[in-house]
Scaffold this active site. Structure first.
Site, PDB file in Angstrom:
ATOM      1  N   ARG A 234       0.838  -1.183   0.000  1.00 17.92           N
ATOM      2  CA  ARG A 234       0.000   0.000   0.000  1.00 17.92           C
ATOM      3  C   ARG A 234       0.882   1.244   0.000  1.00 17.92           C
ATOM      4  O   ARG A 234       1.886   1.324   0.697  1.00 17.92           O
ATOM      5  CB  ARG A 234      -0.930   0.015   1.228  1.00 17.92           C
ATOM      6  CG  ARG A 234      -2.079  -0.989   1.141  1.00 17.92           C
ATOM      7  CD  ARG A 234      -3.084  -0.584   0.072  1.00 17.92           C
ATOM      8  NE  ARG A 234      -4.239  -1.479  -0.002  1.00 17.92           N
ATOM      9  CZ  ARG A 234      -4.329  -2.502  -0.832  1.00 17.92           C
ATOM     10  NH1 ARG A 234      -3.324  -2.785  -1.645  1.00 17.92           N
ATOM     11  NH2 ARG A 234      -5.422  -3.255  -0.857  1.00 17.92           N
ATOM     12  N   GLU A 263      -4.035   7.360  -5.657  1.00 16.43           N
ATOM     13  CA  GLU A 263      -4.192   6.597  -6.901  1.00 16.43           C
ATOM     14  C   GLU A 263      -5.543   6.910  -7.542  1.00 16.43           C
ATOM     15  O   GLU A 263      -6.576   6.758  -6.874  1.00 16.43           O
ATOM     16  CB  GLU A 263      -4.070   5.098  -6.616  1.00 16.43           C
ATOM     17  CG  GLU A 263      -2.674   4.704  -6.167  1.00 16.43           C
ATOM     18  CD  GLU A 263      -2.583   3.236  -5.779  1.00 16.43           C
ATOM     19  OE1 GLU A 263      -1.454   2.739  -5.619  1.00 16.43           O
ATOM     20  OE2 GLU A 263      -3.630   2.581  -5.625  1.00 16.43           O
ATOM     21  N   HIS A 284      -0.044   0.032 -10.040  1.00 18.94           N
ATOM     22  CA  HIS A 284      -0.875  -0.827  -9.177  1.00 18.94           C
ATOM     23  C   HIS A 284      -1.416  -2.031  -9.963  1.00 18.94           C
ATOM     24  O   HIS A 284      -2.624  -2.286 -10.010  1.00 18.94           O
ATOM     25  CB  HIS A 284      -2.033  -0.043  -8.564  1.00 18.94           C
ATOM     26  CG  HIS A 284      -2.541  -0.663  -7.288  1.00 18.94           C
ATOM     27  ND1 HIS A 284      -3.002   0.075  -6.236  1.00 18.94           N
ATOM     28  CD2 HIS A 284      -2.663  -1.979  -6.905  1.00 18.94           C
ATOM     29  CE1 HIS A 284      -3.395  -0.743  -5.257  1.00 18.94           C
ATOM     30  NE2 HIS A 284      -3.204  -1.994  -5.648  1.00 18.94           N
ATOM     31  N   TRP A 287      -1.184  -7.275  -8.784  1.00 22.78           N
ATOM     32  CA  TRP A 287      -2.231  -8.265  -8.508  1.00 22.78           C
ATOM     33  C   TRP A 287      -2.946  -8.736  -9.771  1.00 22.78           C
ATOM     34  O   TRP A 287      -3.732  -9.687  -9.728  1.00 22.78           O
ATOM     35  CB  TRP A 287      -3.288  -7.623  -7.598  1.00 22.78           C
ATOM     36  CG  TRP A 287      -3.972  -6.462  -8.263  1.00 22.78           C
ATOM     37  CD1 TRP A 287      -3.497  -5.190  -8.380  1.00 22.78           C
ATOM     38  CD2 TRP A 287      -5.227  -6.469  -8.949  1.00 22.78           C
ATOM     39  NE1 TRP A 287      -4.381  -4.400  -9.087  1.00 22.78           N
ATOM     40  CE2 TRP A 287      -5.445  -5.163  -9.454  1.00 22.78           C
ATOM     41  CE3 TRP A 287      -6.184  -7.460  -9.185  1.00 22.78           C
ATOM     42  CZ2 TRP A 287      -6.582  -4.819 -10.167  1.00 22.78           C
ATOM     43  CZ3 TRP A 287      -7.325  -7.114  -9.909  1.00 22.78           C
ATOM     44  CH2 TRP A 287      -7.510  -5.808 -10.387  1.00 22.78           C
TER      45      TRP A 287
END
Length: 319
Positions: A234, A263, A284, A287
């Protein structure tokens, strides 16, 4: 017939959403939803599915029919858990769906730094290799991973999986104890020791009120000048201004971040300064392998089926 609403389905592009189509439910999907659209779109809904849409106390108070919120992520800081609990709304998340994707991305960032991939790519684009007096170009020193200390902050599923890859490269893994811990658990080292001995420091802990700016001007100063910093957790864990200064002042050899504290970031975000040396950013996406995103939807469907059967699966609160 229950109404189920996915408020930001565009956050999972190309994913098969058919597992969400449950008997007895009418599924409504929207690519994006802003705060002014939530009340209308969630009116009469018993299930809300969100990734990063914020559901705060004010909006939850207007939704008497809402019984379940499924977050298509592990982090649930966009949901007011206390307000949901007071309203009798269950909040479920997804867990360990990216146990392969995030560690893979983390090591990709590390290898890009240590093998100087971007500097060499840019050098080739400038024509430096074509002008070389020999067969290769050796302008940017490459650093071997074997024998380096890989310090991990946050040793849950993602931290453990990333540490396993680090060990496969021959790195020595150091597991950091919590910063405020009075006792050091077996197999761990103190938070400060983990930073001071790190050749690579990798963050894998969730964002909480207590660990905001865990890495700041003081704690970044504990790192060796040749240390590298990785963050696939994070953005709020790092004081962006302090990190920019540490890199500019060569107090840190490099950093690779998949997350920022804002973000999407503002154009004038301190870590978007092109003058910062040895900083690698990705938007980001650690994932976001296709397999991980599908696992995310599959887990969400499991959470909904469990709720239908009056069971709890990956529940984050107790109404």
């Amino acid at each position: 017939m229950h109404k189920m609403v996915f408020l930001d389905a565009a956050s999972l592009p190309g994913v098969d959403l058919t597992p969400l189509q449950q008997p007895g439910f009418e599924l409504h999907t929207y690519p994006y939803s802003n705060s002014t659209e939530l009340a209308e779109r969630l009116c009469g809904a018993s299930v809300a599915i969100v990734n990063k849409v914020v559901l705060d106390a004010q909006i939850l108070a207007t939704l008497p029919d809402l019984k379940l919120i499924c977050v298509t992520a592990t982090g649930i800081n966009n949901i007011d858990l206390a307000a949901a609990s007071r309203a009798g709304i269950r909040v479920c998340n997804a867990r360990d769906y990216a146990l392969d994707a995030v560690p893979q991305h983390c090591m990709a960032l590390l290898l890009a730094l240590t093998n100087q991939l971007l500097p060499y790519q840019n050098a080739i684009a400038r024509g430096d290799w074509s002008k070389s007096s020999q067969f290769c170009l050796l302008d940017y020193p490459i650093r071997q991973l074997r024998g380096l200390n890989f310090s991990v902050i946050g040793y849950g599923g993602l931290g453990q999986a990333t540490a396993a890859l680090a060990r496969a490269f021959g790195m020595q893994v150091l597991i950091a104890e919590r910063p405020d811990a009075l006792d050091i658990r077996p197999g761990r080292v103190s938070f400060r020791q983990a930073l001071e001995q790190a050749d690579v420091l990798s963050l894998h802990c969730p964002a909480t009120a207590d660990n905001r700016h865990l890495l700041n001007a003081t704690t970044l100063g504990w790192l060796k000048p040749d240390a590298l910093l990785l963050n696939t957790a994070r953005g709020s864990l790092i004081d962006a201004v302090a990190l920019a200064a540490a890199l500019k002042n060569h107090q840190l050899a490099g950093a690779a971040l998949d997350v920022l504290d804002q973000e999407p970031p503002a154009a004038d975000h301190p870590l978007l300064d092109p003058g910062i040396p040895n900083l690698l950013l990705s938007p980001h996406v650690a994932w976001a392998s296709g397999q991980a995103m599908q696992a995310l939807i599959n887990q969400t469907a499991e959470n909904i089926r469990a709720w239908q059967q009056q069971q709890l699966l990956r529940c984050c609160n107790q109404p």
